[in-house]
Design a protein around this motif. Structure first.
Motif, PDB file in Angstrom:
ATOM      1  N   SER A   2      47.214  85.511  56.616  1.00 38.70           N
ATOM      2  CA  SER A   2      48.589  85.069  56.653  1.00 38.70           C
ATOM      3  C   SER A   2      49.459  85.995  55.840  1.00 38.70           C
ATOM      4  CB  SER A   2      48.702  83.661  56.085  1.00 38.70           C
ATOM      5  OG  SER A   2      50.027  83.319  55.890  1.00 38.70           O
ATOM      6  N   THR A   3      50.661  86.191  56.316  1.00 33.17           N
ATOM      7  CA  THR A   3      51.595  87.063  55.646  1.00 33.17           C
ATOM      8  C   THR A   3      52.709  86.236  55.076  1.00 33.17           C
ATOM      9  OG1 THR A   3      52.308  87.428  57.872  1.00 33.17           O
ATOM     10  CG2 THR A   3      51.110  89.163  56.861  1.00 33.17           C
ATOM     11  N   THR A   4      52.916  86.318  53.800  1.00 33.25           N
ATOM     12  CA  THR A   4      53.714  85.344  53.073  1.00 33.25           C
ATOM     13  C   THR A   4      55.186  85.591  53.290  1.00 33.25           C
ATOM     14  OG1 THR A   4      51.991  85.649  51.458  1.00 33.25           O
ATOM     15  CG2 THR A   4      53.772  84.182  50.844  1.00 33.25           C
ATOM     16  N   GLU A  78      40.134  86.927  63.910  1.00 28.73           N
ATOM     17  CA  GLU A  78      38.679  86.955  63.740  1.00 28.73           C
ATOM     18  C   GLU A  78      38.283  87.771  62.512  1.00 28.73           C
ATOM     19  OE1 GLU A  78      40.263  87.432  66.543  1.00 28.73           O
ATOM     20  OE2 GLU A  78      39.444  86.035  68.033  1.00 28.73           O
ATOM     21  N   ARG A  79      38.927  88.902  62.310  1.00 25.56           N
ATOM     22  CA  ARG A  79      38.609  89.731  61.132  1.00 25.56           C
ATOM     23  C   ARG A  79      39.047  89.028  59.856  1.00 25.56           C
ATOM     24  NH1 ARG A  79      41.578  93.377  58.445  1.00 25.56           N
ATOM     25  NH2 ARG A  79      43.090  93.694  60.105  1.00 25.56           N
ATOM     26  N   TRP A  80      40.222  88.417  59.897  1.00 24.79           N
ATOM     27  CA  TRP A  80      40.714  87.724  58.713  1.00 24.79           C
ATOM     28  C   TRP A  80      39.781  86.592  58.284  1.00 24.79           C
ATOM     29  CZ3 TRP A  80      46.407  86.762  60.654  1.00 24.79           C
ATOM     30  CH2 TRP A  80      47.057  87.990  60.798  1.00 24.79           C
ATOM     31  N   CYS A  81      39.158  85.945  59.273  1.00 26.45           N
ATOM     32  CA  CYS A  81      38.309  84.778  58.982  1.00 26.45           C
ATOM     33  C   CYS A  81      36.851  85.151  58.757  1.00 26.45           C
ATOM     34  CB  CYS A  81      38.426  83.748  60.113  1.00 26.45           C
ATOM     35  SG  CYS A  81      40.043  82.932  60.180  1.00 26.45           S
ATOM     36  N   SER A  82      36.516  86.453  58.802  1.00 29.01           N
ATOM     37  CA  SER A  82      35.133  86.861  58.511  1.00 29.01           C
ATOM     38  C   SER A  82      35.024  87.348  57.077  1.00 29.01           C
ATOM     39  CB  SER A  82      34.653  87.939  59.443  1.00 29.01           C
ATOM     40  OG  SER A  82      35.564  88.546  60.132  1.00 29.01           O
ATOM     41  N   ASP A  83      33.870  87.842  56.725  1.00 31.59           N
ATOM     42  CA  ASP A  83      33.679  88.413  55.392  1.00 31.59           C
ATOM     43  C   ASP A  83      34.410  89.736  55.284  1.00 31.59           C
ATOM     44  OD1 ASP A  83      32.022  86.285  54.762  1.00 31.59           O
ATOM     45  OD2 ASP A  83      30.186  87.358  55.334  1.00 31.59           O
ATOM     46  N   ALA A  84      34.675  90.153  54.068  1.00 29.09           N
ATOM     47  CA  ALA A  84      35.316  91.453  53.848  1.00 29.09           C
ATOM     48  C   ALA A  84      34.453  92.565  54.433  1.00 29.09           C
ATOM     49  CB  ALA A  84      35.530  91.671  52.360  1.00 29.09           C
ATOM     50  N   GLY A  85      35.079  93.462  55.183  1.00 30.20           N
ATOM     51  CA  GLY A  85      34.368  94.576  55.792  1.00 30.20           C
ATOM     52  C   GLY A  85      34.471  95.833  54.957  1.00 30.20           C
ATOM     53  N   SER A  86      33.927  96.925  55.475  1.00 23.57           N
ATOM     54  CA  SER A  86      33.890  98.171  54.700  1.00 23.57           C
ATOM     55  C   SER A  86      35.294  98.726  54.442  1.00 23.57           C
ATOM     56  CB  SER A  86      33.028  99.217  55.407  1.00 23.57           C
ATOM     57  OG  SER A  86      33.523  99.500  56.691  1.00 23.57           O
ATOM     58  N   ALA A  87      36.214  98.560  55.393  1.00 21.39           N
ATOM     59  CA  ALA A  87      37.589  99.017  55.154  1.00 21.39           C
ATOM     60  C   ALA A  87      38.234  98.196  54.037  1.00 21.39           C
ATOM     61  CB  ALA A  87      38.405  98.923  56.431  1.00 21.39           C
ATOM     62  N   ASP A  88      38.015  96.876  54.058  1.00 25.00           N
ATOM     63  CA  ASP A  88      38.517  96.035  52.964  1.00 25.00           C
ATOM     64  C   ASP A  88      37.952  96.489  51.625  1.00 25.00           C
ATOM     65  OD1 ASP A  88      39.850  94.283  54.788  1.00 25.00           O
ATOM     66  OD2 ASP A  88      37.965  93.228  55.133  1.00 25.00           O
ATOM     67  N   PRO A 106      43.133  83.310  54.996  1.00 28.71           N
ATOM     68  CA  PRO A 106      41.956  82.459  54.838  1.00 28.71           C
ATOM     69  C   PRO A 106      41.043  82.849  53.691  1.00 28.71           C
ATOM     70  CG  PRO A 106      41.733  83.852  56.773  1.00 28.71           C
ATOM     71  CD  PRO A 106      43.119  84.060  56.268  1.00 28.71           C
ATOM     72  N   GLY A 107      41.377  83.892  52.919  1.00 33.06           N
ATOM     73  CA  GLY A 107      40.741  84.074  51.621  1.00 33.06           C
ATOM     74  C   GLY A 107      39.570  85.030  51.513  1.00 33.06           C
ATOM     75  N   ARG A 108      39.306  85.848  52.539  1.00 29.10           N
ATOM     76  CA  ARG A 108      38.124  86.709  52.441  1.00 29.10           C
ATOM     77  C   ARG A 108      38.239  87.705  51.291  1.00 29.10           C
ATOM     78  NH1 ARG A 108      41.338  89.656  55.743  1.00 29.10           N
ATOM     79  NH2 ARG A 108      41.082  91.925  55.790  1.00 29.10           N
ATOM     80  N   LEU A 109      39.450  88.193  51.012  1.00 34.99           N
ATOM     81  CA  LEU A 109      39.603  89.190  49.957  1.00 34.99           C
ATOM     82  C   LEU A 109      39.503  88.553  48.577  1.00 34.99           C
ATOM     83  CD1 LEU A 109      42.512  91.297  51.494  1.00 34.99           C
ATOM     84  CD2 LEU A 109      40.047  91.640  51.727  1.00 34.99           C
ATOM     85  N   VAL A 110      40.106  87.375  48.406  1.00 31.65           N
ATOM     86  CA  VAL A 110      40.023  86.684  47.115  1.00 31.65           C
ATOM     87  C   VAL A 110      38.573  86.350  46.797  1.00 31.65           C
ATOM     88  CG1 VAL A 110      40.726  84.630  45.826  1.00 31.65           C
ATOM     89  CG2 VAL A 110      42.362  85.771  47.329  1.00 31.65           C
ATOM     90  N   ALA A 131      44.056  76.251  51.741  1.00 31.64           N
ATOM     91  CA  ALA A 131      42.912  75.333  51.758  1.00 31.64           C
ATOM     92  C   ALA A 131      41.632  76.070  52.119  1.00 31.64           C
ATOM     93  CB  ALA A 131      43.169  74.204  52.757  1.00 31.64           C
ATOM     94  N   ARG A 132      41.716  76.990  53.075  1.00 29.12           N
ATOM     95  CA  ARG A 132      40.515  77.730  53.467  1.00 29.12           C
ATOM     96  C   ARG A 132      40.071  78.675  52.348  1.00 29.12           C
ATOM     97  NH1 ARG A 132      38.462  79.522  59.307  1.00 29.12           N
ATOM     98  NH2 ARG A 132      36.856  80.991  58.661  1.00 29.12           N
ATOM     99  N   THR A 133      41.023  79.300  51.672  1.00 24.57           N
ATOM    100  CA  THR A 133      40.691  80.167  50.546  1.00 24.57           C
ATOM    101  C   THR A 133      39.964  79.389  49.454  1.00 24.57           C
ATOM    102  OG1 THR A 133      42.596  81.595  50.986  1.00 24.57           O
ATOM    103  CG2 THR A 133      41.636  81.709  48.785  1.00 24.57           C
ATOM    104  N   ARG A 134      40.491  78.220  49.131  1.00 17.92           N
ATOM    105  CA  ARG A 134      39.852  77.392  48.109  1.00 17.92           C
ATOM    106  C   ARG A 134      38.473  76.923  48.560  1.00 17.92           C
ATOM    107  NH1 ARG A 134      45.015  73.617  46.228  1.00 17.92           N
ATOM    108  NH2 ARG A 134      46.095  75.233  45.029  1.00 17.92           N
ATOM    109  N   GLY A 135      38.331  76.685  49.872  1.00 14.56           N
ATOM    110  CA  GLY A 135      37.032  76.288  50.397  1.00 14.56           C
ATOM    111  C   GLY A 135      35.972  77.356  50.214  1.00 14.56           C
ATOM    112  N   LEU A 136      36.415  78.624  50.121  1.00 16.42           N
ATOM    113  CA  LEU A 136      35.492  79.732  49.858  1.00 16.42           C
ATOM    114  C   LEU A 136      35.224  79.914  48.371  1.00 16.42           C
ATOM    115  CD1 LEU A 136      36.829  82.468  52.329  1.00 16.42           C
ATOM    116  CD2 LEU A 136      34.825  81.000  52.617  1.00 16.42           C
TER     117      LEU A 136
END
Length: 293
Positions: A2-4, A78-88, A106-110, A131-136
Motif C-alpha cells: 500500500s502506498t500511503t 502477489e509480490r507485496w503479499c509474499s516474503d521479501a525477495g532478493s531485490a527487496d 501487507p508488511g513483508r519488509l517490516v 492488520a496484515r503487517t501486525r499479523g506477521l
C-alpha cells in the motif's frame, strides 16, 4: 504494498497520540493501540477502498491504478503479499539504524527488517494493510506520512519502495517531509520507475471488474474520488533531490527494479542539541513490544 496517500483538501492533521510523545531521553514510544480515547484519528483514504482490502485478503490481484482516460498501472499484489525477495533485500541490507517503512502495505519488509535485527515501524493508511503487517509480527500504525509520527527527526532510514515515491503526487514535497523525519545524515531508500519519467496524475484504485461480465465495480471503488499520484524515474528523482539539498549515496538495479539511496545532508547542531548528553543525542525511536501482533 500500500502506498500511503494523504487525502487532498483535508484539514491539518490532529496532534499525535499522547502515547507517542517523546520520553525523557527524546525517544518516542509507540502506543499499544490505534483505537479508543487519545488515539490519533485516521484519514479517509482511497487505500481503504474494497478492491485493495480484498486484494490483501486474497493475496492476489488484479489491482490497478486507473486514470480517467483509462490508462492502467498494474499493482504487484502477489509480490507485496509474499516474503521479501532478493531485490527487496538489496535495499534492506543498506538500511541503517531504526527504519520507518512508509506505505508498508501487507508488511513483508517490516517483518524482514525485524528478522535482520532492525527496529522497524511500518505506517499505512489502510487498516487492512496494518492488520496484515501486525499479523506477521511487525510493528505498524494506521497513519499517513504527512501525519504526526513517532520519532520525527530521529529515524536512521526511510523506505519508499514499491512505487511509494509517488505518494501525494509531489515528489519534492515528499522529499521535504522525509528530511524532517530523518536524523542528521539519515538515509532515504526509494524505488524509482524503471524508465525516465516524471509525471503527475490523478488515479483511482481499480480491480479490473468494472463492466466485466455485465457487472460493476464495488460502490466504494466506483464512487471513490481520484487522488494525486506521481511516477518518477531515477534521473528525475535525482534532479528533485539535488534541488532539495540531498546527497546521492547509491544507485542500483535488481530483478528489473531500480533503486536510489539519498543521504540527508549533515547540518550544524543547534546549541541545545550540542549540550545534550551522548545518550540523548543518540536516542532512537522505541518500538513498543505491546503492539498487537
Amino acid at each position: 504494498m500500500s502506498t500511503t496517500v494523504p487525502s487532498s483538501g483535508l484539514a491539518a492533521p490532529a496532534p499525535a497520540d499522547p502515547a507517542e510523545a517523546p520520553d525523557a531521553h527524546g525517544a518516542a514510544a509507540v502506543g499499544s493501540t490505534e483505537t479508543g480515547p487519545g488515539a490519533a484519528p485516521t484519514r479517509a483514504a482511497p487505500w481503504g477502498a474494497d478492491p485493495y482490502a480484498n486484494a490483501l485478503r486474497t493475496g492476489r490481484g488484479p489491482l490497478f491504478l486507473r486514470r480517467n482516460d483509462g490508462w492502467l498501472l498494474p499493482l504487484d499484489v502477489e509480490r507485496w503479499c509474499s516474503d521479501a525477495g532478493s531485490a527487496d533485500l538489496s535495499a534492506l541490507h543498506r538500511c541503517e539504524g531504526p527504519v520507518l517503512d512508509i506505505g508498508c502495505g501487507p508488511g513483508r519488509l517490516v517483518a524482514e527488517l525485524a528478522s535482520l535485527g532492525h527496529r522497524a515501524l511500518g505506517i499505512d493508511v489502510s487498516e487492512a494493510a496494518v492488520a496484515r503487517t501486525r499479523g506477521l509480527g511487525g510493528a505498524a500504525l494506521v497513519r499517513s506520512v504527512f501525519d504526526p509520527l513517532p520519532g520525527e527527526g530521529r529515524w536512521g532510514t526511510l523506505l519508499l519502495l514499491d512505487g511509494n515515491i509517488g505518494i501525494g503526487g509531489d515528489p519534492a514535497a515528499l522529499l521535504d517531509r522525509a528530511a524532517g523525519l530523518l536524523g542528521v545524515g539519515g538515509l532515504l531508500i526509494a524505488e524509482t520507475a524503471p524508465v525516465d519519467v516524471d509525471e503527475r496524475v490523478r488515479v483511482r484504485l481499480d480491480d479490473g471488474r468494472d463492466g466485466a461480465d455485465g457487472g460493476t465495480a464495488p460502490a466504494a471503488a466506483h464512487d471513490a474520488e481520484p487522488f494525486p499520484w506521481a511516477r518518477i524515474g531515477t534521473p528525475a528523482l535525482l534532479r528533485h533531490a539535488r534541488a532539495g539539498g540531498w546527497l546521492t549515496a547509491d544507485q542500483w538495479g535488481a530483478e528489473g527494479r531500480t533503486f536510489v539511496s539519498l543521504r540527508r545532508p549533515g547540518r550544524e547542531r543547534s546549541a541545545r542539541n550540542s549540550s545534550q548528553s551522548a545518550e540523548s543525542a543518540n536516542s532512537a525511536p522505541v518500538i513498543s513490544s505491546q503492539l498487537p501482533k
